[in-house]
Design a protein around this motif. Structure first.
Motif, mmCIF file in Angstrom:
data_model
loop_
_atom_site.group_PDB
_atom_site.id
_atom_site.type_symbol
_atom_site.label_atom_id
_atom_site.label_comp_id
_atom_site.label_asym_id
_atom_site.label_seq_id
_atom_site.Cartn_x
_atom_site.Cartn_y
_atom_site.Cartn_z
ATOM 1 N N GLN A 265 -1.884 11.912 -10.756
ATOM 2 C CA GLN A 265 -1.564 12.080 -9.348
ATOM 3 C C GLN A 265 -0.904 10.809 -8.826
ATOM 4 O OE1 GLN A 265 -4.416 11.535 -10.652
ATOM 5 N NE2 GLN A 265 -5.834 10.386 -9.349
ATOM 6 N N VAL A 266 -0.157 10.966 -7.749
ATOM 7 C CA VAL A 266 0.535 9.824 -7.166
ATOM 8 C C VAL A 266 -0.480 8.853 -6.562
ATOM 9 C CG1 VAL A 266 2.137 9.091 -5.362
ATOM 10 C CG2 VAL A 266 2.596 11.180 -6.682
ATOM 11 N N GLN A 267 -0.312 7.590 -6.896
ATOM 12 C CA GLN A 267 -1.154 6.540 -6.305
ATOM 13 C C GLN A 267 -0.296 5.353 -5.920
ATOM 14 O OE1 GLN A 267 -4.456 5.751 -9.113
ATOM 15 N NE2 GLN A 267 -5.769 6.506 -7.475
ATOM 16 N N LEU A 268 -0.584 4.803 -4.755
ATOM 17 C CA LEU A 268 0.044 3.583 -4.275
ATOM 18 C C LEU A 268 -1.077 2.622 -3.903
ATOM 19 C CD1 LEU A 268 2.752 5.175 -1.947
ATOM 20 C CD2 LEU A 268 3.089 4.289 -4.256
ATOM 21 N N VAL A 269 -1.051 1.445 -4.481
ATOM 22 C CA VAL A 269 -2.115 0.476 -4.250
ATOM 23 C C VAL A 269 -1.513 -0.844 -3.793
ATOM 24 C CG1 VAL A 269 -4.062 -0.750 -5.242
ATOM 25 C CG2 VAL A 269 -3.559 1.592 -5.994
ATOM 26 N N GLU A 270 -1.824 -1.223 -2.551
ATOM 27 C CA GLU A 270 -1.344 -2.484 -2.014
ATOM 28 C C GLU A 270 -2.310 -3.614 -2.361
ATOM 29 O OE1 GLU A 270 -0.548 0.648 1.318
ATOM 30 O OE2 GLU A 270 -2.168 0.117 -0.059
ATOM 31 N N SER A 271 -1.767 -4.809 -2.445
ATOM 32 C CA SER A 271 -2.577 -6.011 -2.650
ATOM 33 C C SER A 271 -1.824 -7.209 -2.095
ATOM 34 C CB SER A 271 -2.889 -6.218 -4.135
ATOM 35 O OG SER A 271 -1.693 -6.390 -4.872
ATOM 36 N N GLY A 272 -2.545 -8.323 -1.969
ATOM 37 C CA GLY A 272 -1.894 -9.560 -1.551
ATOM 38 C C GLY A 272 -2.131 -9.968 -0.116
ATOM 39 N N GLY A 273 -2.814 -9.129 0.649
ATOM 40 C CA GLY A 273 -3.096 -9.496 2.027
ATOM 41 C C GLY A 273 -4.114 -10.619 2.109
ATOM 42 N N GLY A 274 -4.289 -11.136 3.317
ATOM 43 C CA GLY A 274 -5.256 -12.209 3.511
ATOM 44 C C GLY A 274 -5.083 -12.887 4.835
ATOM 45 N N LEU A 275 -5.734 -14.033 4.960
ATOM 46 C CA LEU A 275 -5.687 -14.841 6.186
ATOM 47 C C LEU A 275 -4.754 -16.022 5.947
ATOM 48 C CD1 LEU A 275 -6.775 -15.655 8.992
ATOM 49 C CD2 LEU A 275 -8.654 -16.820 7.805
ATOM 50 N N VAL A 276 -3.831 -16.221 6.867
ATOM 51 C CA VAL A 276 -2.863 -17.306 6.724
ATOM 52 C C VAL A 276 -2.591 -17.895 8.099
ATOM 53 C CG1 VAL A 276 -0.882 -15.751 6.924
ATOM 54 C CG2 VAL A 276 -0.622 -17.921 5.711
ATOM 55 N N GLN A 277 -2.257 -19.160 8.143
ATOM 56 C CA GLN A 277 -1.912 -19.794 9.418
ATOM 57 C C GLN A 277 -0.486 -19.427 9.829
ATOM 58 O OE1 GLN A 277 -2.631 -24.023 8.927
ATOM 59 N NE2 GLN A 277 -4.689 -23.800 9.789
ATOM 60 N N ALA A 278 -0.238 -19.471 11.111
ATOM 61 C CA ALA A 278 1.105 -19.220 11.615
ATOM 62 C C ALA A 278 2.096 -20.164 10.937
ATOM 63 C CB ALA A 278 1.150 -19.400 13.124
ATOM 64 N N GLY A 279 3.232 -19.611 10.544
ATOM 65 C CA GLY A 279 4.235 -20.384 9.819
ATOM 66 C C GLY A 279 4.095 -20.287 8.315
ATOM 67 N N GLY A 280 2.981 -19.731 7.863
ATOM 68 C CA GLY A 280 2.729 -19.619 6.443
ATOM 69 C C GLY A 280 3.379 -18.401 5.814
ATOM 70 N N SER A 281 3.055 -18.194 4.529
ATOM 71 C CA SER A 281 3.671 -17.115 3.759
ATOM 72 C C SER A 281 2.627 -16.313 2.991
ATOM 73 C CB SER A 281 4.669 -17.688 2.750
ATOM 74 O OG SER A 281 5.720 -18.374 3.393
ATOM 75 N N LEU A 282 2.971 -15.064 2.731
ATOM 76 C CA LEU A 282 2.188 -14.187 1.863
ATOM 77 C C LEU A 282 3.165 -13.287 1.119
ATOM 78 C CD1 LEU A 282 -0.757 -12.844 4.097
ATOM 79 C CD2 LEU A 282 -0.983 -14.333 2.088
ATOM 80 N N ARG A 283 2.739 -12.801 -0.040
ATOM 81 C CA ARG A 283 3.516 -11.794 -0.735
ATOM 82 C C ARG A 283 2.633 -10.586 -1.003
ATOM 83 N NH1 ARG A 283 6.920 -11.445 -6.433
ATOM 84 N NH2 ARG A 283 4.841 -11.326 -7.375
ATOM 85 N N LEU A 284 3.029 -9.463 -0.469
ATOM 86 C CA LEU A 284 2.318 -8.214 -0.704
ATOM 87 C C LEU A 284 2.946 -7.484 -1.881
ATOM 88 C CD1 LEU A 284 1.947 -6.857 2.958
ATOM 89 C CD2 LEU A 284 0.553 -8.555 1.744
ATOM 90 N N SER A 285 2.101 -6.761 -2.594
ATOM 91 C CA SER A 285 2.566 -5.924 -3.697
ATOM 92 C C SER A 285 2.111 -4.491 -3.458
ATOM 93 C CB SER A 285 2.014 -6.419 -5.031
ATOM 94 O OG SER A 285 2.449 -7.727 -5.322
ATOM 95 N N CYS A 286 2.873 -3.557 -3.996
ATOM 96 C CA CYS A 286 2.517 -2.139 -3.952
ATOM 97 C C CYS A 286 2.748 -1.584 -5.353
ATOM 98 C CB CYS A 286 3.361 -1.413 -2.925
ATOM 99 S SG CYS A 286 3.173 0.378 -2.950
ATOM 100 N N ALA A 287 1.677 -1.310 -6.051
ATOM 101 C CA ALA A 287 1.767 -0.775 -7.402
ATOM 102 C C ALA A 287 1.741 0.740 -7.352
ATOM 103 C CB ALA A 287 0.617 -1.301 -8.245
ATOM 104 N N ALA A 288 2.750 1.353 -7.948
ATOM 105 C CA ALA A 288 2.883 2.810 -7.922
ATOM 106 C C ALA A 288 2.561 3.406 -9.287
ATOM 107 C CB ALA A 288 4.292 3.199 -7.510
ATOM 108 N N SER A 289 1.960 4.578 -9.275
ATOM 109 C CA SER A 289 1.675 5.289 -10.521
ATOM 110 C C SER A 289 1.650 6.788 -10.252
ATOM 111 C CB SER A 289 0.335 4.834 -11.118
ATOM 112 O OG SER A 289 -0.730 5.105 -10.236
#
Length: 124
Positions: free
Chosen positions: A1-25
Protein backbone atom coordinates in the motif's frame (compact mmCIF):
# COMPACT_ATOMS: atom_id res chain seq x y z
CA UNK A 1 0.00 0.00 0.00
CA UNK A 2 1.06 3.59 -0.52
CA UNK A 3 2.97 5.05 2.40
CA UNK A 4 4.52 8.46 2.91
CA UNK A 5 6.66 8.99 5.99
CA UNK A 6 8.02 12.40 6.93
CA UNK A 7 11.03 12.94 9.16
CA UNK A 8 13.47 15.67 10.11
CA UNK A 9 11.26 18.03 12.05
CA UNK A 10 12.29 19.55 15.35
CA UNK A 11 12.92 22.69 17.36
CA UNK A 12 15.17 25.34 15.85
CA UNK A 13 15.93 28.98 16.57
CA UNK A 14 14.82 31.70 14.20
CA UNK A 15 17.33 32.02 11.37
CA UNK A 16 18.25 28.37 11.61
CA UNK A 17 17.82 25.49 9.19
CA UNK A 18 16.17 22.08 8.98
CA UNK A 19 15.86 19.47 6.27
CA UNK A 20 12.69 17.44 6.05
CA UNK A 21 12.47 14.12 4.25
CA UNK A 22 9.50 12.23 2.85
CA UNK A 23 10.11 8.56 2.18
CA UNK A 24 7.65 7.01 -0.26
CA UNK A 25 6.80 3.35 -0.72
CA UNK A 26 4.13 1.15 -2.26
CA UNK A 27 4.05 2.83 -5.68
CA UNK A 28 6.32 4.03 -8.48
CA UNK A 29 7.56 7.25 -6.93
CA UNK A 30 9.12 8.62 -10.12
CA UNK A 31 5.74 8.72 -11.89
CA UNK A 32 4.06 11.11 -9.47
CA UNK A 33 4.41 14.77 -8.68
CA UNK A 34 4.56 15.62 -5.00
CA UNK A 35 3.89 18.46 -2.63
CA UNK A 36 4.55 19.80 0.86
CA UNK A 37 1.78 21.38 2.90
CA UNK A 38 1.80 22.76 6.43
CA UNK A 39 -0.70 23.46 9.16
CA UNK A 40 0.04 26.02 11.84
CA UNK A 41 -1.74 25.96 15.21
CA UNK A 42 -5.31 27.16 14.83
CA UNK A 43 -5.06 27.52 11.05
CA UNK A 44 -5.99 25.52 7.99
CA UNK A 45 -3.58 23.42 5.99
CA UNK A 46 -1.76 25.43 3.33
CA UNK A 47 0.33 24.65 0.29
CA UNK A 48 4.06 25.22 0.67
CA UNK A 49 5.74 23.84 -2.44
CA UNK A 50 5.32 21.23 -5.16
CA UNK A 51 7.65 19.36 -7.48
CA UNK A 52 6.90 17.69 -10.76
CA UNK A 53 7.46 13.94 -11.12
CA UNK A 54 10.67 14.51 -13.06
CA UNK A 55 12.02 17.10 -10.65
CA UNK A 56 12.41 19.57 -13.51
CA UNK A 57 9.80 22.03 -12.26
CA UNK A 58 9.02 23.39 -8.83
CA UNK A 59 6.24 25.62 -7.54
CA UNK A 60 6.57 27.69 -4.35
CA UNK A 61 4.17 29.64 -2.19
CA UNK A 62 5.23 33.28 -2.10
CA UNK A 63 5.77 33.13 1.66
CA UNK A 64 8.62 30.63 1.35
CA UNK A 65 10.33 31.63 -1.90
CA UNK A 66 14.06 32.07 -1.45
CA UNK A 67 14.12 30.29 1.92
CA UNK A 68 12.80 26.79 1.26
CA UNK A 69 14.03 24.43 -1.45
CA UNK A 70 12.29 21.27 -2.59
CA UNK A 71 14.08 18.39 -4.26
CA UNK A 72 13.58 14.70 -4.92
CA UNK A 73 15.66 11.59 -5.49
CA UNK A 74 13.76 9.19 -7.71
CA UNK A 75 16.30 6.44 -7.03
CA UNK A 76 15.90 6.68 -3.25
CA UNK A 77 12.12 7.31 -3.52
CA UNK A 78 12.51 10.32 -1.27
CA UNK A 79 11.53 13.97 -1.41
CA UNK A 80 13.26 16.67 0.60
CA UNK A 81 12.52 20.14 1.89
CA UNK A 82 15.54 22.22 2.82
CA UNK A 83 14.40 25.01 5.11
CA UNK A 84 16.73 27.96 5.69
CA UNK A 85 16.32 31.33 7.39
CA UNK A 86 13.43 29.93 9.38
CA UNK A 87 10.94 32.30 10.99
CA UNK A 88 8.54 31.87 13.88
CA UNK A 89 5.67 31.88 11.37
CA UNK A 90 7.08 28.72 9.77
CA UNK A 91 6.06 26.83 12.91
CA UNK A 92 3.64 24.12 11.78
CA UNK A 93 3.12 20.46 11.14
CA UNK A 94 4.55 19.72 7.69
CA UNK A 95 2.93 17.08 5.48
CA UNK A 96 4.08 15.52 2.26
CA UNK A 97 1.49 14.39 -0.24
CA UNK A 98 1.23 12.61 -3.58
CA UNK A 99 -0.37 14.58 -6.38
CA UNK A 100 -3.15 13.19 -8.58
CA UNK A 101 -2.20 15.71 -11.25
CA UNK A 102 0.82 15.84 -13.53
CA UNK A 103 1.63 19.35 -12.38
CA UNK A 104 1.36 19.82 -8.60
CA UNK A 105 -1.33 22.28 -7.57
CA UNK A 106 -2.01 24.29 -4.44
CA UNK A 107 -5.31 22.47 -3.81
CA UNK A 108 -5.49 19.72 -1.20
CA UNK A 109 -8.11 17.73 -3.09
CA UNK A 110 -5.62 17.26 -5.91
CA UNK A 111 -3.54 15.04 -3.59
CA UNK A 112 -4.58 11.48 -2.82
CA UNK A 113 -2.10 10.22 -0.21
CA UNK A 114 -0.67 12.05 2.78
CA UNK A 115 1.98 11.40 5.38
CA UNK A 116 1.37 11.66 9.10
CA UNK A 117 3.24 14.96 9.39
CA UNK A 118 6.34 16.17 11.17
CA UNK A 119 6.40 19.06 13.64
CA UNK A 120 8.61 22.08 12.96
CA UNK A 121 8.89 24.61 15.75
CA UNK A 122 10.83 27.84 15.29
CA UNK A 123 11.60 29.79 18.43
CA UNK A 124 12.01 33.54 18.20
Amino acid sequence: QVQLVESGGGLVQAGGSLRLSCAASGYTFSRYSMGWFRQAPGKGREFVVGIKWSGESTYYADSVKGRLTISRDNVKNTMYLQMNSLKAEDTAVYYCARARTTVPTTTQRDYDYWGQGTQVTVSS
